[in-house]
Design a protein around this motif. Structure first.
Motif, PDB file in Angstrom:
ATOM      1  N   ALA A 211       3.834  39.060   1.285  1.00  0.00           N
ATOM      2  CA  ALA A 211       3.943  39.581  -0.092  1.00  0.00           C
ATOM      3  C   ALA A 211       3.758  41.099  -0.088  1.00  0.00           C
ATOM      4  O   ALA A 211       4.478  41.836  -0.770  1.00  0.00           O
ATOM      5  N   TRP A 212       2.810  41.577   0.719  1.00  0.00           N
ATOM      6  CA  TRP A 212       2.580  43.025   0.809  1.00  0.00           C
ATOM      7  C   TRP A 212       3.820  43.707   1.390  1.00  0.00           C
ATOM      8  O   TRP A 212       4.248  44.760   0.896  1.00  0.00           O
ATOM      9  N   CYS A 213       4.404  43.099   2.420  1.00  0.00           N
ATOM     10  CA  CYS A 213       5.589  43.697   3.067  1.00  0.00           C
ATOM     11  C   CYS A 213       6.745  43.820   2.074  1.00  0.00           C
ATOM     12  O   CYS A 213       7.527  44.762   2.130  1.00  0.00           O
ATOM     13  N   ARG A 214       6.847  42.845   1.202  1.00  0.00           N
ATOM     14  CA  ARG A 214       7.919  42.888   0.194  1.00  0.00           C
ATOM     15  C   ARG A 214       7.752  44.114  -0.709  1.00  0.00           C
ATOM     16  O   ARG A 214       8.700  44.809  -1.040  1.00  0.00           O
ATOM     17  N   GLU A 215       6.514  44.364  -1.109  1.00  0.00           N
ATOM     18  CA  GLU A 215       6.249  45.455  -2.058  1.00  0.00           C
ATOM     19  C   GLU A 215       6.270  46.834  -1.398  1.00  0.00           C
ATOM     20  O   GLU A 215       6.557  47.828  -2.068  1.00  0.00           O
ATOM     21  N   ALA A 216       5.935  46.901  -0.113  1.00  0.00           N
ATOM     22  CA  ALA A 216       5.716  48.210   0.530  1.00  0.00           C
ATOM     23  C   ALA A 216       7.045  48.867   0.887  1.00  0.00           C
ATOM     24  O   ALA A 216       7.735  48.431   1.815  1.00  0.00           O
ATOM     25  N   SER A 217       7.385  49.936   0.159  1.00  0.00           N
ATOM     26  CA  SER A 217       8.713  50.524   0.392  1.00  0.00           C
ATOM     27  C   SER A 217       8.773  51.253   1.733  1.00  0.00           C
ATOM     28  O   SER A 217       9.857  51.514   2.247  1.00  0.00           O
ATOM     29  N   ARG A 218       7.622  51.550   2.323  1.00  0.00           N
ATOM     30  CA  ARG A 218       7.687  52.223   3.631  1.00  0.00           C
ATOM     31  C   ARG A 218       8.005  51.253   4.775  1.00  0.00           C
ATOM     32  O   ARG A 218       8.290  51.664   5.892  1.00  0.00           O
ATOM     33  N   ILE A 219       7.970  49.957   4.480  1.00  0.00           N
ATOM     34  CA  ILE A 219       8.265  48.954   5.520  1.00  0.00           C
ATOM     35  C   ILE A 219       9.740  48.552   5.456  1.00  0.00           C
ATOM     36  O   ILE A 219      10.242  48.157   4.407  1.00  0.00           O
ATOM     37  N   GLY A 220      10.432  48.662   6.606  1.00  0.00           N
ATOM     38  CA  GLY A 220      11.852  48.319   6.649  1.00  0.00           C
ATOM     39  C   GLY A 220      12.124  46.994   7.323  1.00  0.00           C
ATOM     40  O   GLY A 220      13.097  46.302   6.998  1.00  0.00           O
TER      41      GLY A 220
END
Ligand code: S0N
Length: 275
Positions: free
Chosen positions: A52-61
Motif C-alpha cells: 500500500a505504501w509503494c502504491r502511494e510513494a511517487s518516488r518508487i518506480g
C-alpha cells in the motif's frame, strides 16, 4: 555482486518482513528464513502495508519481492499456524489474507519483480506468479503442493497459472505436486530469466532501472491492459479508472466541473471529436 546500500523504509513496525529502498526501487523481503520464508497472517498483513505504501510513494518506480537467505523465496502458508478456516494469527482469528496481497500486486500501477532465490512453493509459488516479472537464481525450485498437504488456490493460483503455462501443464503442476528447476520454469514461461545466485540482485536491479527509464504511465496502462483481458469486471475497472485519471488531466473534463461551480451550461463544443 555489486554492493548497494538499501535504506530501511521508516514508519513501520515490521517483524516478519524487511522493507527497504534504493534508487527508486522498493524491496520487500519475507524475513522468516528459519521456515523457508513461509508466511503467517502477520507476514501477509505486513506485506499488505508495504505494498500500500509503494502504491502511494511517487518516488518508487518498481517493487522487488523476495525472501531472506539463499534457500527460499517463500514456501507458502506457515503450516504451524494452519487451522480451521485459515492461518491463525496472534489474535486467534483464522485468515487467508495472502489473497489481499495477491490482488495488491496485481493492481499495483508499477512493475513488480519476483526475485526468486530458492524455493517458490505453494502459496509462495502463487506470489511469484502474481508478480509482473520473475527473475530466478539457478538454485530456484518451483511447485505447488496443495493436494499433498491439504490446501489449494483455485483463484489466480490456478487460472492465471494456466494462462501462463497452458492448461495441461497447469493441471500437471497442481495434480502431481512435483518440483521444477529454474530452467524448466523458464521453459514453461513462468520465469523471465535465470542467473547465478550471486548475480540475482544485480540482474533484478538492472531490469528495474531499465523500466524506470520508460514512461511510467505507459507501463501503468500496459499492465492494466494485460490484466483487463483476464480479470473481467475488476480488470475493466482498473483500466477504466486509469482512463478517467487521464481524462481529468484534460481541459474538457475541467470545463464540466467549472461550469457546474459557475452555475452555467458547460461549453463542450470547443473540444475536438477526433476520428
Ligand atoms: C520448501 C521445502 C521444499 C524446503 O525443503 P527443505 O529445504 O528440505 O527444508 P525443510 O527441512 O523441509 O524445511 C526447513 C524448515 O522450514 C520449515 N518449513 C518449510 N516450509 C514450511 C511451511 N510452509 N510452513 C511451516 N514451516 C515450514 C520446515 O518444517 C523445517 O522446519 P524444522 O527445521 O523445524 O523441521 C519444504 O520445506 C516444503 O515442502 N515445505 C512445505 C511447502 C508447502 O507445502 N507449502 C504449502 C503451504 N500451503 C499453502 O501455501 C496454501 C496455499 C495458500 O496460501 C492459499 C491459497 C488460496 C487461498 C488462500 C491461501 C492461504 O492459505 O492463505
Amino acid at each position: 555482486m555489486e554492493t548497494r546500500e538499501w535504506k530501511k523504509i521508516e514508519g513501520f513496525d515490521f517483524n516478519e518482513i524487511l522493507f527497504e529502498e534504493y534508487n527508486g526501487i522498493a524491496k520487500i523481503t519475507i524475513n522468516r528464513p528459519r521456515y523457508r520464508n513461509a508466511f503467517t497472517p502477520r507476514t501477509t498483513w505486513e506485506m499488505s502495508q508495504a505494498f500500500a505504501w509503494c502504491r502511494e510513494a511517487s518516488r518508487i518506480g518498481v517493487v522487488i519481492l523476495t525472501g531472506a537467505g539463499d534457500k527460499a523465496f517463500c514456501s507458502g502458508g506457515d503450516m504451524n499456524v494452519k487451522g480451521r478456516g485459515g492461518y491463525v494469527g496472534e489474535d486467534g482469528v483464522p485468515r487467508l489474507n495472502v489473497l489481499d496481497v495477491q490482488k495488491q500486486i496485481r493492481s499495483l500501477p508499477k512493475p513488480v519483480i519476483a526475485m526468486v532465490n530458492g524455493f517458490a512453493i505453494g502459496g509462495g509459488h502463487v506470489l511469484h506468479l502474481m508478480c509482473d516479472l520473475t527473475i530466478a537464481s539457478e538454485n530456484a525450485v518451483f511447485g505447488q503442493t496443495g493436494p499433498k498437504v491439504g490446501s489449494f488456490d483455485a483463484g489466480f493460483g490456478a487460472s492465471y497459472l494456466a494462462r501462463i503455462v497452458g492448461q495441461k501443464k497447469a493441471r500437471e503442476i497442481w495434480f502431481m505436486c512435483r518440483q521444477y528447476s529454474a530452467e524448466e520454469a523458464e521453459r514453461m514461461g513462468m520465469v523471465n530469466k535465470v542467473v547465478t545466485l550471486d548475480r540475482l540482485e544485480d540482474e533484478c536491479v538492472e531490469w528495474a532501472e531499465t523500466m524506470m527509464e520508460r514512461s511510467p504511465l505507459a507501463l501503468r496502462m500496459i499492465k492494466a491492459g494485460l490484466n483487463a483481458e483476464l480479470d473481467g469486471q475488476a480488470g475493466i475497472q482498473e483500466l477504466a479508472g486509469d482512463a478517467t485519471m487521464l481524462y481529468y488531466f484534460l481541459d474538457e473534463a475541467q470545463e464540466g466541473g467549472r461550469a457546474f461551480l459557475e452555475k452555467r451550461k458547460p461549453d463542450f463544443k470547443k473540444y475536438p471529436k477526433l476520428p
